[in-house]
Design an enzyme around this catalytic site. Structure first.
Site, PDB file in Angstrom:
ATOM      1  NE  ARG A  10      53.357  51.915  36.244  1.00 30.03           N
ATOM      2  CZ  ARG A  10      53.936  53.112  36.376  1.00 30.03           C
ATOM      3  NH1 ARG A  10      55.175  53.205  36.839  1.00 30.03           N
ATOM      4  NH2 ARG A  10      53.290  54.212  36.063  1.00 30.03           N
ATOM      5  CE  LYS A  77      58.604  32.197  45.272  1.00 31.77           C
ATOM      6  NZ  LYS A  77      59.557  31.426  44.422  1.00 31.77           N
ATOM      7  CB  THR A 119      44.789  46.056  44.077  1.00 34.64           C
ATOM      8  OG1 THR A 119      45.980  45.350  43.712  1.00 34.64           O
ATOM      9  CG2 THR A 119      44.933  46.587  45.491  1.00 34.64           C
ATOM     10  CB  SER A 149      39.651  45.068  36.782  1.00 40.94           C
ATOM     11  OG  SER A 149      38.517  45.387  35.984  1.00 40.94           O
ATOM     12  CB  CYS A 150      41.719  49.802  36.073  1.00 43.34           C
ATOM     13  SG  CYS A 150      42.395  48.729  34.772  1.00 43.34           S
ATOM     14  CB  THR A 151      38.354  47.450  32.658  1.00 39.40           C
ATOM     15  OG1 THR A 151      39.673  47.604  32.119  1.00 39.40           O
ATOM     16  CG2 THR A 151      37.341  47.541  31.528  1.00 39.40           C
ATOM     17  N   GLY A 210      37.575  39.930  31.930  1.00 41.01           N
ATOM     18  CA  GLY A 210      36.362  39.597  32.673  1.00 41.01           C
ATOM     19  C   GLY A 210      35.691  40.827  33.245  1.00 41.01           C
ATOM     20  NE  ARG A 232      45.633  44.290  28.197  1.00 41.28           N
ATOM     21  CZ  ARG A 232      46.447  43.878  29.166  1.00 41.28           C
ATOM     22  NH1 ARG A 232      47.742  44.179  29.116  1.00 41.28           N
ATOM     23  NH2 ARG A 232      45.979  43.182  30.183  1.00 41.28           N
ATOM     24  CG  ASN A 314      45.375  51.928  32.472  1.00 43.41           C
ATOM     25  OD1 ASN A 314      45.261  52.747  31.557  1.00 43.41           O
ATOM     26  ND2 ASN A 314      46.509  51.288  32.732  1.00 43.41           N
TER      27      ASN A 314
END
Length: 334
Positions: A10, A77, A119, A149-151, A210, A232, A314
């Site tokens: 995403r 990998k 990210t 983070s997005c938050t 966190g 969530r 987000n």
């Protein structure tokens, strides 16, 4: 700046979308993901949340092709086998969610990359930057960095406005967070978090985060003063931060609104947005701001104790900040 995207999920796909959308000088030279390139091309073109993009994009000769632009697909990998030196990679956008500590991220450096941008919240001693809050503290000597983070990108700008204007004694944050790819559509086993394995679109699921503690990484004055949790919820995109905070100095809710509004038009321009409209979550799908302060949603208990609300996409909002940070690193590493 020549970058590669390691992990084309995403966030990885939306980072590329935002780079192309703004005609950024950033050049994406490769994408590394274990999923087949033709399927990744399809997922990049068609997005159920944000709509189709780059309809002319095709998969050809192992590359994502858009006109004259070709981006090579890799499926390796073992990070230490990646050809970052041969590709003259300036920055690896590490968006797999797997290489979040310094030692693991450093494997990209061993492969020849000059810098790694994680990210996600990083583990260990990794400099963390939130645009509009502490990005100016970036040092070109920092070869492994995190965009938090997005938050945290939603909460930290709001916390900075409060800290600068009124001081913060302590606070609790709840993020009401959209479902993510790590969740199950129907009930299934989740060994680390049993509740997290329950059906994402059937339940409101309490979870740990966190994000509030991480604000202390970019605003050291708040270390140990903020913590929080997540719920969530069954929506595909857009989340909201609910911050309950005790301020150091007495004020009014109206004064807080004015301080946020001023910041949104000055020091936090393009990072924060202020609204008095009767908005709901879907109104912010595709919104590029980190933190949208909802003036109608907050409440005051007394002159030092407040509940404040800020929305954020987000996905797109966070991806936009990654591109902002990449461009800032480029401009300040010369």
């Amino acid at each position: 700046m020549r970058i590669v995207i390691n992990g084309f999920g995403r966030i990885g796909r939306l980072v590329l979308r935002q780079i192309l959308k703004r005609n950024s000088p950033i050049e994406v030279v490769a994408i590394n993901d274990l999923v087949a390139g033709d399927l990744l091309t399809y997922l990049f073109k068609y997005d159920s949340t944000h709509g189709s993009f780059a309809p002319q994009a095709t998969f050809s000769d192992g590359c994502l092709v858009m006109g004259e632009r070709k981006i090579r697909f890799l499926a390796e990998k073992d990070v230490q086998k990646l050809p970052w030196k041969d590709l003259d990679v300036d920055v690896v956008v590490e968006s797999t969610g797997l290489f979040v500590n310094r030692d693991d991220a450093a494997k990209h450096l061993d492969s020849g990359a000059k810098r790694v941008l994680i990210t996600a919240p990083a583990k260990g001693d990794v400099p963390t930057f939130v645009m509009g809050v502490n990005h100016q503290q970036f040092d070109p000597a920092d070869v492994i960095i995190s965009n938090a983070s997005c938050t945290t990108n939603c909460l930290a700008p709001l916390a900075k406005v409060l800290l600068d204007n009124f001081g913060i004694e302590e606070g609790l944050m709840t993020t009401v967070h959209a479902a993510t790819a790590t969740q199950s559509v129907v009930d299934g086993p989740s060994r680390k978090d049993w509740r997290g394995g329950r059906g994402a679109f059937q339940n409101i699921i309490p979870a740990s985060t966190g994000a509030a503690k991480a604000v202390g990484l970019c605003l050291p004055e708040l270390k140990g003063k903020l913590t929080g949790m997540a719920f969530r919820v069954p929506v595909a995109d857009v989340s909201v931060v609910d911050l309950t905070v005790k301020l150091s100095s007495a004020t009014t809710y109206e004064a807080i609104c004015e301080a946020v509004k001023h910041a949104a038009n000055t020091s936090m321009k393009n990072i924060m947005y202020y609204t008095e409209e009767a908005v709901v979550s879907s109104d912010f799908i595709g919104c590029e701001y980190s933190s949208i302060f909802d003036a109608q949603a907050g409440v005051a208990l007394n002159d030092r104790f407040f509940k404040l609300v800020a929305w954020y996409d987000n996905e797109i909002g966070y991806a936009t900040r990654i591109v902002d940070l990449l461009e800032y690193v480029q401009e300040n590493s010369k």
